[in-house]
Design an enzyme around this catalytic site. Structure first.
Site, PDB file in Angstrom:
ATOM      1  CB  CYS A   1     -10.132  25.192  11.823  1.00 63.11           C
ATOM      2  SG  CYS A   1     -12.256  24.804  12.424  1.00 63.11           S
TER       3      CYS A   1
ATOM      4  N   GLY B   1      -7.126  21.194  14.529  1.00 62.15           N
ATOM      5  CA  GLY B   1      -6.973  20.131  15.152  1.00 62.15           C
ATOM      6  C   GLY B   1      -8.078  20.377  16.012  1.00 62.15           C
TER       7      GLY B   1
ATOM      8  CB  SER C   1      -0.940  -0.109   0.792  1.00 60.80           C
ATOM      9  OG  SER C   1      -0.139  -0.020   2.380  1.00 60.80           O
TER      10      SER C   1
ATOM     11  CE  LYS D   1      12.990 -10.760 -15.979  1.00 56.62           C
ATOM     12  NZ  LYS D   1      14.314 -11.237 -14.417  1.00 56.62           N
TER      13      LYS D   1
ATOM     14  CD  GLU E   1     -12.013  20.932  20.725  1.00 58.77           C
ATOM     15  OE1 GLU E   1     -12.108  21.795  20.733  1.00 58.77           O
ATOM     16  OE2 GLU E   1     -11.796  20.011  20.342  1.00 58.77           O
TER      17      GLU E   1
ATOM     18  CD  GLU F   1      -6.760  23.777   5.325  1.00 58.06           C
ATOM     19  OE1 GLU F   1      -6.974  24.902   5.598  1.00 58.06           O
ATOM     20  OE2 GLU F   1      -7.403  23.007   6.251  1.00 58.06           O
TER      21      GLU F   1
ATOM     22  CG  HIS G   1     -10.539  23.222   7.649  1.00 61.04           C
ATOM     23  ND1 HIS G   1      -9.510  22.969   8.092  1.00 61.04           N
ATOM     24  CD2 HIS G   1     -11.686  23.013   8.535  1.00 61.04           C
ATOM     25  CE1 HIS G   1      -9.425  22.554   9.551  1.00 61.04           C
ATOM     26  NE2 HIS G   1     -10.800  22.649   9.994  1.00 61.04           N
TER      27      HIS G   1
HETATM   28  N1  GLN Z   1     -11.575  21.295  17.963  1.00 63.16           N
HETATM   29  C1  GLN Z   1     -12.092  22.683  17.611  1.00 63.16           C
HETATM   30  C2  GLN Z   1     -13.312  22.585  16.763  1.00 63.16           C
HETATM   31  O1  GLN Z   1     -14.031  21.250  17.263  1.00 63.16           O
HETATM   32  C3  GLN Z   1     -11.481  23.315  15.851  1.00 63.16           C
HETATM   33  C4  GLN Z   1     -11.597  21.822  15.052  1.00 63.16           C
HETATM   34  C5  GLN Z   1     -10.398  21.809  13.628  1.00 63.16           C
HETATM   35  O2  GLN Z   1      -9.454  22.454  13.828  1.00 63.16           O
HETATM   36  N2  GLN Z   1     -11.384  21.614  12.374  1.00 63.16           N
HETATM   37  O3  GLN Z   1     -13.774  23.623  17.209  1.00 63.16           O
END
Ligand code: GLN
Length: 554
Positions: A386, A359, A16, A227, A410, A514, A512
């Site tokens: 984010c 994150g 993989s 081959k 959080e 990106e 995001h």
């Molecule tokens: N943990 C944060 C939230 O849930 C940010 C999430 C993220 O960075 N994608 O809002």
């Protein structure tokens, strides 16, 4: 009569991680360059329903589509190579297929019959494939089968794609098999045996490949290709050597130069077309040219695998190519930075700009907050994505507003200054799978901001994946202290983007960006972030050592 949709199935063998996704995406690229409408799809063996709960440190980034599907990162390759927006129809995990079939069984759809892998499960797989391609109104659908031929878990997919040729005709289905050819240092040989066995495995299932892609770290001698041709019952022209390239974006050109486009056209009875690959050739030329370099720090908790933040990397690189520089990524370990005894200056040193990507979870959070503080105080460009917005807000609250207890709920449920929190209507959500604000939502941009300057639009739409939000009750305090709430949802309910006054470039967004960047069309925020980095810093020479002030170069 309506033209039938043509299907190209991409399988993998030997091991993989050999770049099957890049091969599939590259086929999409050269066919799109011929004017065909392309649909891309990934079939994944995992029993997960989607990629939402997969650990990005192990499995790589979770890619989010416009319609909010949490998918395998290969969809990111597809979007970048083929320049299309995909949907949840493009990412099918085995869990979703089982879930569908169990729902049918409970509804009584099978009328007392036993429900079996063949034909019931395979029929559902075929339905997902056909429906996806039809909905996308595709001329050609390229379907990548995850995993490796011979895996127990992947049998239902292989059986389904085998049946597809029987169902819709030999002229409408093509199989491409990707194999790896290991290099044996002792004898200085590229070995073909595992590839031959893998082709035999595929034939044992009843699939005869129409082309074989041979991945290798070394040049493959003609004898080796012959081959493989013999094992596959194919002319040697259908065995495509794919030696590891300096950039993955070169793979479409390698395939095209080898004649794969014509092989596909012939095999699928398509009218031969001239591909328009001018822009792509330009891009690859730009990527491969020697450029000055600039160091950008990524402050994150997973620092061992590039795939974890692959879209962030690709967006930065694309922004670099736009400005004719190469981006050197420096990992900054957020956990190390979190330690109260960390030498922040040392850990953060040597970068001309910082990105704090998305994150979840508390690990490394204090380090990310310190990184935002460092970028703000040292007037170094900062791009927060984010969670990168949330830490910038917490930092600002703590160090500018002087709210020592500020946090996100959080990480500290009982925070006295919950500057980031979960909104009332979201509190009922308990499951971790698919319960976030996901997918594309609109944002209104304030005129005169960096954000507006970047997008040159009043309203934009970006993809989201998060639970927590800026706490509206503090909006005024932040604004008074010099934070600009530069992007707000049209309903005025959600803060989507912030930036700082009196800073060269400090922008953070709740979404995001990106995911929407393309190699030849970098996302405006990444483009302007790298632009700001170049403006405010020294560039490194091609050798990566000599530091030259930008002014002396222009
Ligand atoms: N943990 C944060 C939230 O849930 C940010 C999430 C993220 O960075 N994608 O809002």
């Amino acid at each position: 009569m309506e033209k039938p949709i043509k299907f190209i199935f991409v399988t993998g063998g030997v091991l993989s991680g050999l770049g099957k996704g890049i091969c599939a995406a590259s086929i999409g690229n050269i066919l799109k360059a011929r004017g065909y409408k392309i649909f891309m799809q990934k079939l994944d063996q995992y029993l997960n329903y989607d990629a939402g709960t997969l650990n990005p440190g192990e499995h790589g980034e979770v890619f989010v589509t416009e319609d909010g599907a949490e998918t395998d990162l290969d969809l990111g390759h597809y979007e970048r190579f083929v320049d299309i927006n995909l949907s949840q129809d493009s990412s099918i995990m085995t869990g979703r297929i089982y879930s569908d079939i169990i729902a049918r069984e409970r509804r009584g759809d099978y009328l007392g019959k036993t429900v079996q892998v063949i034909p019931h499960l395979t029929n559902v797989v075929k339905e997902f494939i056909l429906k996806g391609a039809e909905k996308a109104n595709a001329d050609v659908a390229i379907v990548e089968v995850g995993g490796t031929v011979g895996d127990h878990e992947g049998f239902h997919f292989l059986e389904a794609i085998r049946e597809m040729r029987y169902d819709i005709g030999i002229d409408n289905v093509m199989y491409c098999h990707t194999v790896f050819l290991p290099y044996l240092g002792v004898t200085k040989e590229v070995k073909t045996r595992p590839a031959q066995f893998s082709i035999r495995d595929l034939q044992g299932i009843g699939i005869t490949p129409d082309a074989v892609f041979c991945r290798s770290d070394q040049a493959i001698p003609k004898g080796g290709l012959e081959k493989i041709a013999r094992a596959a019952n194919l002319p040697v022209t259908s065995i495509v050597p794919l030696q590891t390239a300096s950039t993955v974006y070169e793979v479409p050109l390698t395939l095209e130069n080898y004649g794969l486009g014509a092989i596909i056209e012939q095999r699928l009875h398509l009218t031969p077309q001239q591909p328009d690959l001018l822009e792509w050739r330009d891009l690859v030329g730009k990527i491969k040219s020697d450029k000055r370099k600039v160091n950008i720090g990524i402050v994150a908790k997973y620092t061992t695998m590039e795939d974890t933040y692959i879209c962030v990397f690709e967006a930065l690189k694309a922004a670099g190519w736009h400005h004719n520089v190469d981006i050197n990524i420096k990992w900054i370990d957020a956990e190390e930075l979190s330690s109260p005894t960390a030498n922040v200056t040392e850990l953060m040193s040597g970068c001309a700009g910082y990105v704090v990507p998305g994150g979840f979870g508390i690990r490394g959070i204090e380090g990310k907050i310190k990184a935002a503080q460092y970028a703000r105080e040292h007037e170094i460009p900062y791009l927060g994505l984010c969670l990168g917005l949330q830490v910038a807000v917490i930092e600002f609250a703590r160090n500018v507003l002087g709210w020592g207890k500020a946090h996100s709920t959080e990480f500290d449920e009982k925070s006295l200054q919950p500057v980031i929190h979960i909104m009332e209507y979201q509190k009922t959500i308990v499951n971790k799978g698919g319960t976030m604000r996901l997918g594309a939502y609109p944002t209104r941009l304030k005129k005169g901001t960096r954000l507006h300057e970047a997008y040159r639009e009043d309203e934009i739409s970006e993809r989201h994946r998060h639970r927590f939000e800026f706490n509206n009750k503090y909006r005024k305090d932040f604004e008074k202290a010099g934070m600009i709430l530069a992007g707000i949802s049209p309903s005025n309910e959600l803060v989507e983007a912030i930036e700082l006054k009196d800073h060269p470039w400090f922008v953070a967004v709740q979404y995001h960006p990106e995911f929407k960047s393309r190699p030849n069309r970098p996302h405006p925020l990444f483009r302007d972030f790298v632009g700001a980095v170049i403006k405010s810093s020294s560039l490194l020479d091609v050798d990566g050592v000599t530091s030259v002030r930008l002014e002396t170069l222009v």
